[in-house]
Scaffold this active site. Structure first.
Site, PDB file in Angstrom:
ATOM      1  NE  ARG A  34       4.567   6.086 -12.614  1.00  0.00           N
ATOM      2  CZ  ARG A  34       3.460   5.390 -12.442  1.00  0.00           C
ATOM      3  NH1 ARG A  34       3.079   4.517 -13.373  1.00  0.00           N
ATOM      4  NH2 ARG A  34       2.712   5.553 -11.370  1.00  0.00           N
ATOM      5  CG  ASP A  59       5.127   8.061 -10.137  1.00  0.00           C
ATOM      6  OD1 ASP A  59       6.149   7.367 -10.296  1.00  0.00           O
ATOM      7  OD2 ASP A  59       4.016   7.583  -9.867  1.00  0.00           O
ATOM      8  CB  SER A  96      -3.043   6.545  -3.756  1.00  0.00           C
ATOM      9  OG  SER A  96      -2.657   6.610  -5.107  1.00  0.00           O
ATOM     10  CG  ASP A 135      -4.632  12.244  -7.736  1.00  0.00           C
ATOM     11  OD1 ASP A 135      -5.460  11.613  -7.053  1.00  0.00           O
ATOM     12  OD2 ASP A 135      -3.621  12.777  -7.252  1.00  0.00           O
TER      13      ASP A 135
END
Length: 419
Positions: free
Chosen positions: A94, A123, A179, A15
């Site tokens: 994150r 996210d 993923s 990505d």
């Protein structure tokens, strides 16, 4: 916008590599920030890939120690678990990564942040809420919410084709396009063949743990884990007498050992903050061991009503972290409340690891912490100051409500099974 600098949260994967190329096509100068949160990554190769695609600069930020000490350890202390199963491996990373992104933005004078989070996922919320908390005037470029980008790319298959067209090397192949997100706490797997929740995850998917049924170490091992106010302070392998007392070292050791027993695998459907249900497969070997030990010591150490209240706050905090509110007034408040309860959670727990699971088998409070567990009081061999006759009055008082319900509405009926 041409020529303006953008900080891209770069992973080196499919990505963000395609997004890097797309941003360059939009005439931005792109500075890639690759955060080392403990994933097994060839950072030199990822840096070279980004520069070959056209990045102006690549910053590799080693934040492993901060991730463990400032995010994972507090999560262990708070006992965070989302919807009773997920230990928040991605969610905790994150805010840690966001701090590195904001530092890069300040150093480079960038006004924009871009990321590869999809418009359907959590996210995007986590990165952007953290960014606004740390640098409120920052502007966001979210390609997966951009009309032009979304018209061109429906999903991963289009990205794979785009990467091949532009000579961008990626690890995802059309035959196995799930993923992966990895860090020192866990690895998560989603999308592709995993999107059908009734499809069993391929056995070759797992990277941190061995199959607990066919490949795990068979001989159990025991560990002694020490805690101070809810924070892990040391781990001792009681067989080898190896002792680890630094957070990063402890987690690495527990990951390796727990992985060899196939500990910490879960396959779940969870509720995303954006309103969707999603299927995720997770491996969290070291985190599972620490969670098990901490939970046992916490129940042992805390007053019953404090524990119940703390559990309510824990669930709220788990929601805050999962939803992206690590940097928020409510999260700060709840964390401080839990830290107050954890002042009593000091001591040691003996944990046994066996194929596929771990369990606490002994525990002891630290001398300076005191202990609510009163062996003499609870003993079945002596009264120890407990007056058994008092239980009659306790039961009678609690029965008043039950008797009144029967008086008003009649006795409870026991369902009869059909013959």
């Amino acid at each position: 916008m041409a020529g303006e600098s953008v900080i891209l949260a770069y992973s080196g994967g499919l990505d963000t590599s395609c997004i890097l190329k797309w941003l360059l096509d939009q005439q931005y100068e792109v500075i890639c920030v690759l955060a080392d949160v403990g994933q097994k990554e060839d950072f030199a190769a990822a840096e070279k890939k980004a520069l070959n695609i056209g990045a102006k600069k690549v910053i590799v930020a080693d934040v492993k120690q901060s991730f463990v000490e400032d995010y994972i350890w507090p999560a262990v202390q708070m006992g965070l678990v989302y919807e009773e199963r997920y230990l928040l491996g991605t969610s905790l990373a994150r805010p840690c990564i966001s701090v590195a992104l904001m530092e890069a933005a300040r150093q480079c004078g960038a006004k924009y942040l871009s990321h590869g989070a999809t418009g359907k996922g959590n996210d995007q919320v986590r990165f952007e809420l953290c960014a606004y908390a740390l640098q409120p005037d920052l502007k966001i470029i979210a390609p997966w919410r951009n009309d032009e980008f979304c018209r061109r790319f429906q999903g991963r298959q289009d990205l794979i084709a785009y990467a091949q067209e532009h000579g961008i090397e990626v690890s995802a192949k059309p035959a196995t396009p799930w993923s992966t997100d990895a860090n020192i706490l866990h690895i998560s797997y989603e999308s592709g063949v995993l999107e059908d929740p009734n499809t069993v995850a391929p056995s070759n998917l797992y990277e941190m743990t061995v199959d607990p049924v066919t490949k795990a170490t068979r001989q159990p091992v025991r560990l002694l884990i020490q805690f101070d106010r809810g924070l892990p302070t040391s781990v001792e392998d009681l067989a080898s007498r190896r002792i680890c007392n630094q957070p990063l070292e402890m987690l690495k050791f527990l990951n390796e050992l727990g992985g060899s027993y196939g500990i910490g695998r879960i396959d779940i459907v969870e509720n995303r903050f954006v309103g969707l249900k999603s299927r995720g497969v997770y491996e969290t070997p070291g985190g599972t061991i620490l969670f098990t030990a901490h939970q046992d010591l916490e129940v042992f150490a805390l007053d019953r009503e404090v524990l119940r209240t703390k559990q309510l706050l824990r669930d709220r905090m788990a929601d805050y972290v999962y939803n992206g509110f690590w940097f928020s007034p409510e999260a700060l408040y709840v964390r401080r409340c839990i830290e107050l309860a954890e002042e009593r959670v000091s001591g040691q727990v003996t944990v046994e690891l066996a194929p596929g699971y771990c369990r606490a088998i002994a525990r002891k409070a630290a001398p300076e912490a005191g202990a609510l567990y009163n062996e003499q009081l609870v003993s079945m061999d002596v009264h120890g100051g407990y007056v058994p006759q008092d239980a009659g009055g306790f039961i009678a008082i609690n029965a008043v409500r039950i008797r009144e319900h029967v008086r008003a509405f009649g006795p409870y009926e026991v369902p009869k099974k059909a013959p």
